[in-house]
Design an enzyme around this catalytic site. Structure first.
Site, PDB file in Angstrom:
ATOM      1  NE  ARG A  80     -90.832   5.268 -37.971  1.00  0.00           N
ATOM      2  CZ  ARG A  80     -91.620   5.607 -36.952  1.00  0.00           C
ATOM      3  NH1 ARG A  80     -91.123   5.647 -35.727  1.00  0.00           N
ATOM      4  NH2 ARG A  80     -92.891   5.877 -37.150  1.00  0.00           N
ATOM      5  N   GLY A  84     -99.913  12.818 -41.665  1.00  0.00           N
ATOM      6  CA  GLY A  84     -99.958  12.668 -40.214  1.00  0.00           C
ATOM      7  C   GLY A  84    -101.226  11.998 -39.707  1.00  0.00           C
ATOM      8  CE1 TYR A 120    -100.011 -38.729 -56.021  1.00  0.00           C
ATOM      9  CE2 TYR A 120    -100.543 -40.016 -57.977  1.00  0.00           C
ATOM     10  CZ  TYR A 120    -100.692 -38.870 -57.209  1.00  0.00           C
ATOM     11  OH  TYR A 120    -101.529 -37.870 -57.622  1.00  0.00           O
ATOM     12  CG  ASN A 178    -102.551 -54.612 -46.799  1.00  0.00           C
ATOM     13  OD1 ASN A 178    -102.200 -54.086 -45.751  1.00  0.00           O
ATOM     14  ND2 ASN A 178    -101.700 -55.137 -47.664  1.00  0.00           N
ATOM     15  CB  ALA A 216     -94.380 -51.897 -50.178  1.00  0.00           C
ATOM     16  CB  ALA A 250     -96.800 -58.778 -55.612  1.00  0.00           C
TER      17      ALA A 250
HETATM   18  C1  UD1 Z   1     -97.781   7.314 -32.996  1.00  0.00           C
HETATM   19  C2  UD1 Z   1     -98.137   8.482 -32.051  1.00  0.00           C
HETATM   20  C3  UD1 Z   1     -97.356   8.314 -30.758  1.00  0.00           C
HETATM   21  C4  UD1 Z   1     -97.667   6.967 -30.124  1.00  0.00           C
HETATM   22  C5  UD1 Z   1     -97.401   5.830 -31.124  1.00  0.00           C
HETATM   23  C6  UD1 Z   1     -97.932   4.532 -30.552  1.00  0.00           C
HETATM   24  C7  UD1 Z   1     -98.641  10.405 -33.448  1.00  0.00           C
HETATM   25  C8  UD1 Z   1     -98.140  11.693 -33.998  1.00  0.00           C
HETATM   26  N1  UD1 Z   1     -97.807   9.740 -32.690  1.00  0.00           N
HETATM   27  O1  UD1 Z   1     -96.393   7.442 -33.289  1.00  0.00           O
HETATM   28  O2  UD1 Z   1     -97.708   9.345 -29.835  1.00  0.00           O
HETATM   29  O3  UD1 Z   1     -96.880   6.795 -28.957  1.00  0.00           O
HETATM   30  O4  UD1 Z   1     -98.091   6.071 -32.365  1.00  0.00           O
HETATM   31  O5  UD1 Z   1     -97.512   3.456 -31.318  1.00  0.00           O
HETATM   32  O6  UD1 Z   1     -99.779  10.063 -33.672  1.00  0.00           O
HETATM   33  N2  UD1 Z   1    -100.763   6.875 -40.203  1.00  0.00           N
HETATM   34  C9  UD1 Z   1    -101.673   7.267 -41.139  1.00  0.00           C
HETATM   35  N3  UD1 Z   1    -101.446   8.399 -41.856  1.00  0.00           N
HETATM   36  C10 UD1 Z   1    -100.347   9.182 -41.652  1.00  0.00           C
HETATM   37  C11 UD1 Z   1     -99.420   8.784 -40.678  1.00  0.00           C
HETATM   38  C12 UD1 Z   1     -99.648   7.643 -39.949  1.00  0.00           C
HETATM   39  O7  UD1 Z   1    -102.692   6.593 -41.356  1.00  0.00           O
HETATM   40  O8  UD1 Z   1    -100.232  10.189 -42.351  1.00  0.00           O
HETATM   41  C13 UD1 Z   1    -100.983   5.609 -39.472  1.00  0.00           C
HETATM   42  C14 UD1 Z   1     -99.838   4.635 -39.636  1.00  0.00           C
HETATM   43  O9  UD1 Z   1    -100.088   3.772 -40.736  1.00  0.00           O
HETATM   44  C15 UD1 Z   1     -99.827   3.895 -38.311  1.00  0.00           C
HETATM   45  C16 UD1 Z   1    -100.422   4.888 -37.338  1.00  0.00           C
HETATM   46  O10 UD1 Z   1    -101.067   5.877 -38.097  1.00  0.00           O
HETATM   47  O11 UD1 Z   1    -100.610   2.736 -38.349  1.00  0.00           O
HETATM   48  C17 UD1 Z   1     -99.351   5.513 -36.453  1.00  0.00           C
HETATM   49  O12 UD1 Z   1     -98.414   6.176 -37.273  1.00  0.00           O
HETATM   50  P1  UD1 Z   1     -96.852   6.047 -37.034  1.00  0.00           P
HETATM   51  O13 UD1 Z   1     -96.154   6.843 -38.068  1.00  0.00           O
HETATM   52  O14 UD1 Z   1     -96.470   4.662 -36.841  1.00  0.00           O
HETATM   53  O15 UD1 Z   1     -96.739   6.849 -35.655  1.00  0.00           O
HETATM   54  P2  UD1 Z   1     -95.673   6.694 -34.508  1.00  0.00           P
HETATM   55  O16 UD1 Z   1     -94.492   7.487 -34.857  1.00  0.00           O
HETATM   56  O17 UD1 Z   1     -95.468   5.289 -34.171  1.00  0.00           O
HETATM   57 CA    CA Z   2     -96.083   3.365 -35.013  1.00  0.00          CA
END
Ligand code: UD1
Ligand code: CA
Length: 465
Positions: free
Chosen positions: A15, A78, A366, A377, A380, A423
């Site tokens: 995003r 995730g 400079y 001193n 300039a 000077a």
């Molecule tokens: C996440 C939460 C949401 C919460 C929000 C708060 C989940 C599913 N959702 O949503 O409930 O309200 O944060 O800001 O957890 N990341 C990984 N590996 C991955 C995916 C993500 O390390 O595979 C890390 C991202 O880099 C980030 C964090 O986890 O720093 C959160 O991931 P992001 O995708 O931003 O989750 P949100 O949709 O914001």
């Molecule tokens: Ca987030």
């Protein structure tokens, strides 16, 4: 009870619409992940683990990694899967696993400490920190039963109409007892996104009767997650305001705080006044009662007490002692030191220049690779010719020297204590203390020259000028 801190930073950050990994985007000039690491360190955990993905090497290079363990999440499957990837790094650990999102740069360590204490006091297995969001948007909703007991967290995409209306949302900060970490293995793939959601640990724990709470102690501003460039801009402004408010509370005066940028690592003494459009960056320290006039940029420098930095001056990696005055339009380049009560004026450039106390270089000079004593001193237009095309050389100007205007000092050269330079001189040899050095062509006056010239032009004169 011991704690470890796991920071989730392996998301793809689609995003953000950028080639830069999301957690390396800068808020108030600090990569977001660094701000989260700073928060984590303030909790004094036994270990800090950062889960990073395909950009792991770039992230390692971009943050202070001392004492940080990195875990790889090869594919971003995730947040639940990300925490699973950290498990080998905390295999033997017994205590509380505190989870932070790498995209939450405004976290307040004191709030998180309070959250951990609530988790301990309630003897929970799983706790989540929540806050009330005006527009819950893409945050996960905290679902409770009639008695207020937390049942689950539902992501916006999976939420029904009624659930979408819930304003209490998940901050992404969790406390999980190590003996509840095995619940991660039971998280099922979310069909809509094909990811394993860490949020599902709440429903899993709750269903098994393991004590679980959502502590609604956060504010939207401090826990905001940054997923888009718009949110990055909002977070930057919030952080900027927080920093300025802190310094206002500590007695710093601002004329137009909205136009000023102060890096989080800067320190400013009380009764110092900051005028509009000033940028103070890096690890700069400014003393008490100083004045920083408009359009000044100061980077990684130490400014003493009652110092005056006049308009449109740039100061980098340098040291300005008490009661000195610099500018307007001065450029103080790295490695310079300006002594107390010294005066550096307009259009003066210093580079690796040590200027003694009370010395003045007021206009158009400079001064590079030079050491100037006290009470000298510098007239300039004085130039130190420090570069011979291959190497840099030093110019030493001892205490109380008077350098006449428009002089060049061809380095290496030493001007002895109390010496004078006439000077317009080009100094190529050392000058003994107390001597006068003159190297300009002696002046000749040709009498009536102008009249004779005009006669020649009009063809009247017989003689050429
Ligand atoms: C996440 C939460 C949401 C919460 C929000 C708060 C989940 C599913 N959702 O949503 O409930 O309200 O944060 O800001 O957890 N990341 C990984 N590996 C991955 C995916 C993500 O390390 O595979 C890390 C991202 O880099 C980030 C964090 O986890 O720093 C959160 O991931 P992001 O995708 O931003 O989750 P949100 O949709 O914001
Ligand atoms: Ca987030």
């Amino acid at each position: 009870m011991k704690t470890v801190c796991v920071i989730l930073a392996a998301g793809l950050g689609k995003r953000m619409n950028s080639t830069v990994p999301k957690v390396l985007h800068r808020v108030a000039d600090i990569p977001m992940i660094q701000s989260v690491l700073n928060t984590a360190n303030r909790l004094k955990p036994d270990r800090v683990v950062v889960v990073a993905g395909k950009h792991i090497d770039l992230i390692k290079k971009s943050v202070e990694t001392e004492g940080v363990v990195f875990a790889l999440q090869k594919d971003a499957k995730g947040t639940g899967h990300a925490l699973l990837c950290a498990r080998p790094s905390i295999r033997d650990f017994k205590g509380i696993v505190v989870v932070l999102n790498g995209d939450a740069p405004l976290l307040d360590p004191d709030k998180i400490k309070r959250f951990i204490n609530l988790h301990k006091k309630n003897k929970n297995y799983v706790s989540v920190l929540s806050f009330m969001a005006k527009k819950p948007g893409s945050y996960g909703r905290v679902v409770r039963d009639k008695s207020g007991k937390v049942l689950s967290i539902i992501e916006d995409k999976d939420a029904g109409q009624a659930q979408k209306k819930i304003h209490e949302v998940n901050s992404g900060v969790y406390a999980i007892n190590s003996n509840a970490m095995s619940l991660l293995n039971e998280i099922k793939e979310n069909r809509l996104k094909g990811e394993y959601y860490l949020t599902d640990i709440v429903a899993l724990a709750s269903r098994k009767g393991l004590k679980t709470s959502a502590f609604c102690i956060g504010t939207e501003e401090e826990f905001m997650g940054v997923n888009t460039k718009e949110e990055l801009y909002t977070a930057s402004n919030l952080m900027k305001k927080n920093i300025i408010n802190k310094w206002i509370e500590k007695g710093v005066n601002f004329l137009d705080a909205d136009s000023v940028f102060i890096h989080p690592d800067v320190a400013i003494g009380r009764d110092t006044t900051i005028y509009p459009n000033v940028y103070i960056e890096g690890h700069t320290k400014i003393g008490k009662g100083s004045k920083i006039y408009p359009n000044v940029r100061i980077l990684n420098s130490r400014i003493g007490n009652k110092v005056i930095i006049k308009d449109s001056t740039v100061i980098e990696d340098s040291d300005i002692k008490d009661m000195a005055s610099v500018g307007p339009f001065a450029h103080i380049r790295p490695g310079s030191e300006i002594g107390s009560e010294a005066r550096i004026g307009n259009f003066v450039e210093l580079k690796k220049a040590i200027v003694g106390s009370g010395t003045k270089a007021s206009h158009l000079s400079y001064l590079g690779d030079t050491r100037i004593g006290k009470g000298a001193n510098i007239g300039a237009g004085t130039i130190t010719c420090n570069y011979d095309g291959e190497k840099k050389h030093m110019t030493i100007i001892e205490d109380g020297v008077f350098v006449g205007s428009d002089s060049q000092l061809v380095a290496p050269v030493r001007v002895g204590k109390g010496a004078y330079i006439g000077a317009g001189s080009t100094v190529t040899k050392d000058i003994p203390p107390g001597a006068l050095a003159l190297s300009r062509v002696e002046q000749r006056n040709i009498l009536n020259w102008a009249r004779k010239k005009s006669e020649v032009r009009k063809g009247k004169g017989k003689n050429k000028v």
